[in-house]
Design a protein around this motif. Structure first.
Motif, mmCIF file in Angstrom:
data_model
loop_
_atom_site.group_PDB
_atom_site.id
_atom_site.type_symbol
_atom_site.label_atom_id
_atom_site.label_comp_id
_atom_site.label_asym_id
_atom_site.label_seq_id
_atom_site.Cartn_x
_atom_site.Cartn_y
_atom_site.Cartn_z
ATOM 1 N N THR A 192 0.808 -1.220 0.000
ATOM 2 C CA THR A 192 0.000 0.000 0.000
ATOM 3 C C THR A 192 0.841 1.269 0.000
ATOM 4 N N GLY A 193 2.164 1.107 0.057
ATOM 5 C CA GLY A 193 3.040 2.277 0.062
ATOM 6 C C GLY A 193 3.142 2.965 1.408
ATOM 7 N N GLN A 194 2.621 2.316 2.446
ATOM 8 C CA GLN A 194 2.696 2.892 3.788
ATOM 9 C C GLN A 194 4.071 2.607 4.389
ATOM 10 N N GLY A 195 4.429 3.415 5.347
ATOM 11 C CA GLY A 195 5.641 3.173 6.105
ATOM 12 C C GLY A 195 5.279 2.644 7.478
ATOM 13 N N VAL A 196 6.254 2.462 8.307
ATOM 14 C CA VAL A 196 6.039 2.066 9.696
ATOM 15 C C VAL A 196 6.896 2.955 10.584
ATOM 16 N N ILE A 197 6.480 3.076 11.837
ATOM 17 C CA ILE A 197 7.280 3.806 12.814
ATOM 18 C C ILE A 197 7.806 2.793 13.816
ATOM 19 N N VAL A 198 9.115 2.768 13.937
ATOM 20 C CA VAL A 198 9.787 1.883 14.887
ATOM 21 C C VAL A 198 10.093 2.708 16.122
ATOM 22 N N PRO A 199 9.682 2.250 17.308
ATOM 23 C CA PRO A 199 9.999 3.007 18.531
ATOM 24 C C PRO A 199 11.508 3.171 18.697
ATOM 25 N N TYR A 200 11.936 4.355 19.056
ATOM 26 C CA TYR A 200 13.370 4.616 19.181
ATOM 27 C C TYR A 200 13.995 3.770 20.298
ATOM 28 N N ARG A 201 13.201 3.326 21.233
ATOM 29 C CA ARG A 201 13.744 2.490 22.315
ATOM 30 C C ARG A 201 14.259 1.150 21.784
ATOM 31 N N TRP A 202 13.855 0.754 20.565
ATOM 32 C CA TRP A 202 14.366 -0.476 19.942
ATOM 33 C C TRP A 202 15.770 -0.298 19.387
ATOM 34 N N VAL A 203 16.217 0.958 19.205
ATOM 35 C CA VAL A 203 17.529 1.213 18.609
ATOM 36 C C VAL A 203 18.622 0.775 19.578
ATOM 37 N N ARG A 204 19.558 -0.015 19.044
ATOM 38 C CA ARG A 204 20.670 -0.506 19.856
ATOM 39 C C ARG A 204 21.995 0.118 19.469
ATOM 40 N N ALA A 205 22.132 0.509 18.193
ATOM 41 C CA ALA A 205 23.379 1.118 17.741
ATOM 42 C C ALA A 205 23.108 1.967 16.512
ATOM 43 N N VAL A 206 23.823 3.092 16.433
ATOM 44 C CA VAL A 206 23.744 3.971 15.275
ATOM 45 C C VAL A 206 25.160 4.170 14.753
ATOM 46 N N GLY A 207 25.363 3.823 13.507
ATOM 47 C CA GLY A 207 26.655 4.015 12.841
ATOM 48 C C GLY A 207 26.356 4.258 11.383
ATOM 49 N N ASP A 208 27.058 3.548 10.518
ATOM 50 C CA ASP A 208 26.760 3.644 9.088
ATOM 51 C C ASP A 208 25.346 3.140 8.813
ATOM 52 N N VAL A 209 24.897 2.184 9.635
ATOM 53 C CA VAL A 209 23.523 1.686 9.601
ATOM 54 C C VAL A 209 22.976 1.771 11.020
ATOM 55 N N ILE A 210 21.675 1.546 11.160
ATOM 56 C CA ILE A 210 21.044 1.557 12.482
ATOM 57 C C ILE A 210 20.631 0.130 12.807
ATOM 58 N N LEU A 211 21.018 -0.343 13.982
ATOM 59 C CA LEU A 211 20.638 -1.679 14.441
ATOM 60 C C LEU A 211 19.533 -1.569 15.470
ATOM 61 N N ILE A 212 18.510 -2.425 15.310
ATOM 62 C CA ILE A 212 17.406 -2.446 16.268
ATOM 63 C C ILE A 212 17.176 -3.866 16.752
ATOM 64 N N ASN A 213 16.540 -3.995 17.897
ATOM 65 C CA ASN A 213 16.189 -5.289 18.483
ATOM 66 C C ASN A 213 14.765 -5.697 18.142
ATOM 67 N N ASP A 214 14.524 -6.974 18.146
ATOM 68 C CA ASP A 214 13.188 -7.569 18.216
ATOM 69 C C ASP A 214 12.259 -7.383 17.035
ATOM 70 N N VAL A 215 12.620 -6.687 15.993
ATOM 71 C CA VAL A 215 11.634 -6.404 14.954
ATOM 72 C C VAL A 215 11.143 -7.673 14.279
ATOM 73 N N VAL A 216 12.013 -8.618 14.001
ATOM 74 C CA VAL A 216 11.594 -9.829 13.308
ATOM 75 C C VAL A 216 10.629 -10.626 14.179
ATOM 76 N N GLU A 217 10.957 -10.763 15.447
ATOM 77 C CA GLU A 217 10.108 -11.524 16.346
ATOM 78 C C GLU A 217 8.764 -10.838 16.580
ATOM 79 N N ARG A 218 8.728 -9.521 16.596
ATOM 80 C CA ARG A 218 7.504 -8.793 16.884
ATOM 81 C C ARG A 218 6.535 -8.772 15.713
ATOM 82 N N VAL A 219 7.040 -8.856 14.483
ATOM 83 C CA VAL A 219 6.141 -8.792 13.340
ATOM 84 C C VAL A 219 5.888 -10.159 12.710
ATOM 85 N N ARG A 220 6.636 -11.170 13.099
ATOM 86 C CA ARG A 220 6.473 -12.502 12.521
ATOM 87 C C ARG A 220 5.167 -13.125 13.010
ATOM 88 N N ASP A 221 4.499 -13.821 12.117
ATOM 89 C CA ASP A 221 3.272 -14.534 12.441
ATOM 90 C C ASP A 221 3.609 -15.691 13.387
#
Length: 99
Positions: free
Chosen positions: A60-89
């Motif tokens: 649908t072209g929508q985005g998502v908002i990831v809570p900033y509290r999930w962010v674990r590291a910011v560098g060249d990329v941003i690493l977050i926790n738990d996203v796969v487990e939280r959205v997986r069926d």
């Protein structure tokens, strides 16, 4: 001058790729959700989403908002926790455990 450096750091998050701790691509930062009163970042608005994780939102072209509290590291990329487990069926997760 310190305030100016902070501003540059916050805007530099836009365009960065976001990955889970396990290395799965999640999306790309398109915008930030801010708490203006507390002067803090509360979320990352992601676009260019991983279609396997966010099939409906991608279609649908929508985005998502990831809570900033999930962010674990910011560098060249941003690493977050738990996203796969939280959205997986849950049924999909059980299938993977059995196999």
């Amino acid at each position: 001058m310190d305030g100016n450096n902070t501003h540059q750091e916050i805007t530099s998050l836009v365009g960065r790729e976001v990955y889970s701790n396990s290395g799965v691509f999640v999306g790309e930062v398109e915008d930030l959700q801010l708490n203006v009163d507390g002067q803090t970042v509360t979320g990352l608005a992601l676009g260019n989403l991983n279609t396997e994780l966010f099939a409906e939102e991608s279609a649908t072209g929508q985005g998502v908002i990831v809570p900033y509290r999930w962010v674990r590291a910011v560098g060249d990329v941003i690493l977050i926790n738990d996203v796969v487990e939280r959205v997986r069926d849950p049924d999909e997760e059980e299938t993977e455990l059995v196999a």
